[in-house]
Design a protein around this motif. Structure first.
Motif, PDB file in Angstrom:
ATOM      1  N   ALA A 257      13.272   0.756   3.581  1.00 55.73           N
ATOM      2  CA  ALA A 257      12.378   1.060   2.383  1.00 55.73           C
ATOM      3  C   ALA A 257      10.904   0.337   2.636  1.00 55.73           C
ATOM      4  CB  ALA A 257      13.111  -0.099   1.244  1.00 55.73           C
ATOM      5  N   ILE A 258      10.952  -1.248   3.380  1.00 53.44           N
ATOM      6  CA  ILE A 258       9.864  -1.702   3.459  1.00 53.44           C
ATOM      7  C   ILE A 258       8.756  -0.929   4.556  1.00 53.44           C
ATOM      8  CG2 ILE A 258       8.431  -3.855   4.536  1.00 53.44           C
ATOM      9  CD1 ILE A 258      10.048  -4.055   1.733  1.00 53.44           C
ATOM     10  N   VAL A 259       9.329  -0.275   5.619  1.00 56.27           N
ATOM     11  CA  VAL A 259       8.590   0.222   6.776  1.00 56.27           C
ATOM     12  C   VAL A 259       8.239   1.659   6.392  1.00 56.27           C
ATOM     13  CG1 VAL A 259       8.736   1.163   9.178  1.00 56.27           C
ATOM     14  CG2 VAL A 259       9.680  -1.030   8.668  1.00 56.27           C
ATOM     15  N   TYR A 260       8.971   2.478   5.520  1.00 56.72           N
ATOM     16  CA  TYR A 260       8.734   3.926   5.293  1.00 56.72           C
ATOM     17  C   TYR A 260       8.238   4.013   3.984  1.00 56.72           C
ATOM     18  CZ  TYR A 260      10.665   4.349   9.660  1.00 56.72           C
ATOM     19  OH  TYR A 260      11.267   4.113  11.164  1.00 56.72           O
ATOM     20  N   ASN A 261       7.990   2.788   3.131  1.00 53.94           N
ATOM     21  CA  ASN A 261       7.490   2.939   1.710  1.00 53.94           C
ATOM     22  C   ASN A 261       8.283   3.776   0.765  1.00 53.94           C
ATOM     23  OD1 ASN A 261       5.134   1.241   2.005  1.00 53.94           O
ATOM     24  ND2 ASN A 261       4.122   2.950   3.399  1.00 53.94           N
ATOM     25  N   LYS A 262       9.428   2.954   0.732  1.00 53.79           N
ATOM     26  CA  LYS A 262      10.523   3.746  -0.298  1.00 53.79           C
ATOM     27  C   LYS A 262      11.013   2.923  -1.457  1.00 53.79           C
ATOM     28  CE  LYS A 262      10.676   7.601   2.142  1.00 53.79           C
ATOM     29  NZ  LYS A 262      10.204   8.972   1.739  1.00 53.79           N
ATOM     30  N   LYS A 263      11.153   3.338  -2.491  1.00 50.57           N
ATOM     31  CA  LYS A 263      11.986   2.454  -3.547  1.00 50.57           C
ATOM     32  C   LYS A 263      13.402   2.038  -3.269  1.00 50.57           C
ATOM     33  CE  LYS A 263      11.151   5.449  -6.634  1.00 50.57           C
ATOM     34  NZ  LYS A 263      11.100   6.258  -8.252  1.00 50.57           N
TER      35      LYS A 263
END
Length: 328
Positions: A257-263
């Motif tokens: 989530a952090i690395v690929y900008n996901k909720k």
């Protein structure tokens, strides 16, 4: 300083993906206990190949691998450190660890699973801890670090680059083994239908009766390589995380989530204590009734501004500082 990372196999092992960044460092060498041909798509052929290579490893290669480390003349033995994941320790005997220690080489265990996990690799790690004093035991789980006196370091994630931009056409992504979660997943399916959520949810390990109940569209017959799973995940807005009981450390879903900008939708309340926590884009649930489906479906996406803070390169940096202090 030179560091050797021992992995159980060159193909299909999640820890290899996690530690991929270490291959960028000139003073790190990966050694694989088993070499499996990744060219065959037939899992039975890969299985036979694995059995043959395991037999060769036990009889011949393991001794060569240990001797290669000891005899490597690029630096002195006191400047060498060998890192074993708990997966890799399944194929290592106490005598191998003692041989490295007797040669003056540091031996470090890297725990990629919680101590509470009912995995063979964790059982082997626990047994070796009782018989051998590792120079360092590193864990991603803060509770394990506190209870057992391990070093806590959650920098265990390498970033992969993708050619295509995330489409976010799906609302929710989950891909995993069913384990003891079938009733939960069956309830989830019903909620997904009731709330008209567009999902990419697949379960591995379903029996035919379970498939009949939940539907073929939720079943997956074979594992996906981790990079393929990540590529598939790019098409979803939100990642569902189901942390197993007894685990306080985050799963890979948090890093993704952090690395690929996901909720992130997770049942691990400890995310609230971590640096990248943002209540706008990370939601904690105790049961499925807690889930805000409108939040899952909305198009408001995060930018965590990640800059390799969780890269495993930081593990080597920490070990280097400690090693230099000891040598000086």
């Amino acid at each position: 300083m030179k560091y050797y990372v021992i992995s159980i196999s060159n193909y299909g092992i999640i820890s290899n993906y996690m530690l991929e960044d270490l291959k960028k460092l000139q003073n790190v060498e990966f050694l694989y206990e088993t070499y499996i041909k990744a060219t065959s798509s037939n899992r039975y052929i890969r299985k036979i190949d694995s059995i043959i290579k395991n037999f060769y490893y036990k009889l011949i290669y393991k001794k060569k691998m240990i001797n290669k480390i000891i005899k490597d003349n690029t630096c002195s033995n006191k400047e060498k450190t060998v890192l074993f994941t708990n997966e890799a320790l399944q194929k290592i005997e106490l005598a191998n660890l003692e041989q490295l220690r007797n040669a003056g080489i540091k031996v470090v265990m890297l725990l990629i699973d919680p101590m509470s996990a009912n995995y063979p690799s964790v059982s082997v790690a626990k047994s070796l801890m009782e018989q051998f004093k590792f120079d360092e035991i590193i864990t991603f789980d803060p509770m394990d670090a506190k209870e057992y006196g391990f070093k806590y370091q959650n920098t265990l994630y390498s970033t992969f680059k993708f050619d295509t931009k995330a489409s976010n056409e799906k609302d929710l992504f989950y891909l995993g083994c069913v384990k003891d979660r079938f009733d939960m997943m069956l309830n989830l399916k019903n909620m997904i239908k009731d709330n008209q959520v567009n999902v990419d949810v697949k379960l591995l390990g379903l029996n035919q009766n379970q498939i009949n109940q939940i539907g073929e569209e939720y079943s997956m017959n074979t594992y996906l390589p981790y990079d393929e799973m990540l590529r598939r995940m790019q098409s979803s807005k939100c990642i569902l995380d189901i942390t197993q009981k007894g685990q306080s450390g985050v799963t890979l879903r948090y890093y993704e989530a952090i690395v690929y900008n996901k909720k992130l939708l997770t049942n691990n309340e400890n995310i609230k204590k971590l640096p990248f926590y943002d209540e706008r884009y990370m939601k904690f649930y105790t049961n499925l009734g807690d889930i805000d489906w409108d939040w899952v479906k909305n198009d408001d996406m995060p930018n965590y501004k990640y800059n390799n803070e969780y890269s495993p390169i930081h593990i080597i940096e920490t070990l280097e500082v400690n090693d230099e202090k000891e040598i000086s």
